[in-house]
Write a protein that holds these residues in place. Structure first.
Motif, short mmCIF file in Angstrom:
data_model
loop_
_atom_site.label_atom_id
_atom_site.label_comp_id
_atom_site.label_asym_id
_atom_site.label_seq_id
_atom_site.Cartn_x
_atom_site.Cartn_y
_atom_site.Cartn_z
N VAL A 142 -51.94 -7.74 53.76
CA VAL A 142 -50.81 -6.49 54.09
C VAL A 142 -51.43 -5.71 52.69
CG1 VAL A 142 -49.04 -8.31 54.51
CG2 VAL A 142 -49.58 -7.95 51.97
N ARG A 143 -50.71 -4.55 52.76
CA ARG A 143 -50.98 -3.47 51.63
C ARG A 143 -50.51 -4.04 50.13
NH1 ARG A 143 -48.85 1.84 54.75
NH2 ARG A 143 -50.59 1.80 56.33
N GLU A 144 -51.40 -3.55 49.24
CA GLU A 144 -51.12 -4.02 47.98
C GLU A 144 -49.54 -3.43 47.51
OE1 GLU A 144 -52.79 -3.24 43.34
OE2 GLU A 144 -54.00 -2.51 45.22
N GLY A 145 -49.05 -2.27 48.02
CA GLY A 145 -47.95 -2.16 47.60
C GLY A 145 -46.62 -2.93 48.34
N THR A 146 -47.16 -3.49 49.36
CA THR A 146 -46.18 -4.43 49.95
C THR A 146 -45.87 -5.74 48.85
OG1 THR A 146 -46.45 -3.76 52.27
CG2 THR A 146 -45.60 -6.08 52.20
N VAL A 147 -47.10 -6.08 48.67
CA VAL A 147 -47.33 -7.33 47.70
C VAL A 147 -46.47 -7.00 46.28
CG1 VAL A 147 -48.76 -8.80 46.38
CG2 VAL A 147 -49.59 -8.11 48.44
N SER A 148 -46.67 -5.84 45.88
CA SER A 148 -45.60 -5.49 44.61
C SER A 148 -44.53 -5.36 44.78
CB SER A 148 -46.21 -3.97 44.15
OG SER A 148 -47.72 -3.98 43.88
N SER A 149 -43.93 -4.88 46.09
CA SER A 149 -42.36 -5.09 46.49
C SER A 149 -41.94 -6.40 46.47
CB SER A 149 -42.30 -4.04 47.73
OG SER A 149 -40.99 -4.33 48.22
N TRP A 150 -42.92 -7.36 47.33
CA TRP A 150 -42.36 -8.59 47.50
C TRP A 150 -42.18 -9.46 46.00
CZ3 TRP A 150 -46.28 -10.48 51.81
CH2 TRP A 150 -45.81 -10.02 52.97
N VAL A 151 -43.00 -9.17 45.33
CA VAL A 151 -43.01 -9.95 43.74
C VAL A 151 -41.95 -9.62 43.18
CG1 VAL A 151 -44.29 -10.15 41.56
CG2 VAL A 151 -45.46 -10.37 43.95
N SER A 152 -41.83 -7.94 43.22
CA SER A 152 -40.47 -7.39 42.54
C SER A 152 -39.17 -8.13 42.83
CB SER A 152 -40.62 -5.96 42.51
OG SER A 152 -39.58 -5.35 41.95
N ARG A 153 -38.97 -7.88 44.37
CA ARG A 153 -37.73 -8.42 44.97
C ARG A 153 -37.44 -9.89 44.77
NH1 ARG A 153 -38.24 -5.07 50.68
NH2 ARG A 153 -38.01 -2.88 49.65
N SER A 154 -38.66 -10.47 44.85
CA SER A 154 -38.54 -11.95 44.63
C SER A 154 -38.10 -12.28 43.24
CB SER A 154 -39.90 -12.75 44.70
OG SER A 154 -40.29 -12.59 46.20
N LYS A 155 -38.52 -11.52 42.37
CA LYS A 155 -38.21 -11.92 40.76
C LYS A 155 -36.64 -11.48 40.63
CE LYS A 155 -42.67 -11.39 38.69
NZ LYS A 155 -43.55 -10.49 37.37
N ASP A 156 -36.36 -10.16 41.16
CA ASP A 156 -34.93 -10.01 41.18
C ASP A 156 -34.08 -10.97 41.79
OD1 ASP A 156 -35.73 -7.52 39.77
OD2 ASP A 156 -35.53 -6.47 41.78
N ARG A 157 -34.36 -11.35 42.76
CA ARG A 157 -33.45 -12.38 43.63
C ARG A 157 -33.36 -13.52 42.96
NH1 ARG A 157 -29.95 -14.13 46.96
NH2 ARG A 157 -30.38 -15.46 48.49
N LEU A 158 -34.53 -14.21 42.38
CA LEU A 158 -34.39 -15.39 41.33
C LEU A 158 -33.73 -15.10 40.18
CD1 LEU A 158 -38.15 -16.78 41.44
CD2 LEU A 158 -36.34 -17.55 42.54
N ARG A 159 -33.70 -13.99 39.71
CA ARG A 159 -32.90 -13.76 38.42
C ARG A 159 -31.21 -13.93 38.86
NH1 ARG A 159 -36.43 -9.24 37.35
NH2 ARG A 159 -37.92 -9.87 35.93
N ALA A 160 -30.97 -13.20 40.03
CA ALA A 160 -29.79 -13.46 40.46
C ALA A 160 -29.24 -14.65 40.73
CB ALA A 160 -29.51 -12.30 41.86
#
Length: 160
Positions: A136-154
């Motif tokens: 996948v694109r690097e931006g996709t990975v960045s988005s996934w990691v960021s969203r995953s961290k946000d989801r885990l925090r929540a």
């Protein structure tokens, strides 16, 4: 031969793959949420790496093995067209003993997002390296990691 000179010791590809194998199993367990399935996938990845070792042209053997394993795991999840429902008997004991809340929260992430997060945070791969592994694109990975961290925090109650 001058014994005062150091001779570089070359570690064989096979030895590097063997050394990376136990952590591959753990990483795949995070992705597929089933320790037995993760073991099977890791064995398949290891076998493929050995069969196709002529395709390895140097570099990080662990990353190469992880790439094969993660792709197999994602393909398997797609093939089965299911998201594994997390039940008490599906949770590996080691995860539940160490951090049960974290394990349950990780289980709620989409498998590719969970794989990206694990590879970035636990294994230290860059987003570019993960993008190559997951195709996948690097931006996709960045988005996934960021969203995953946000989801885990929540999910874990840390709403910073």
């Amino acid at each position: 031969m001058d014994l005062t000179q150091t001779v570089p010791i070359e570690i064989s590809l096979e030895a590097e793959l063997v050394a990376a194998y136990p952590m591959l199993v753990r990483r795949l367990t995070f992705v597929v949420r089933d320790a037995d399935e993760a073991q099977d996938l890791a064995q398949s990845a290891f076998e493929r790496a050995l069969v196709h070792r002529s395709r390895f042209h140097g570099g990080d053997a662990r990353a190469w093995l992880y790439t094969i394993g993660i792709r197999l795991a994602i393909d398997e999840l797609r093939r089965r067209k299911r998201l594994v429902a997390l039940t008490d008997d599906a949770e590996p004991e080691w995860a539940m003993r160490s951090e049960p809340d974290l394990w349950r929260a990780l289980a709620q992430l989409e498998p590719r997002q969970r794989a990206a997060l694990v590879l970035a945070t636990l294994d230290g791969y860059t987003h570019a390296e993960i993008a190559t592994m997951l195709e996948v694109r690097e931006g996709t990975v960045s988005s996934w990691v960021s969203r995953s961290k946000d989801r885990l925090r929540a999910l874990l109650g840390d709403e910073r």
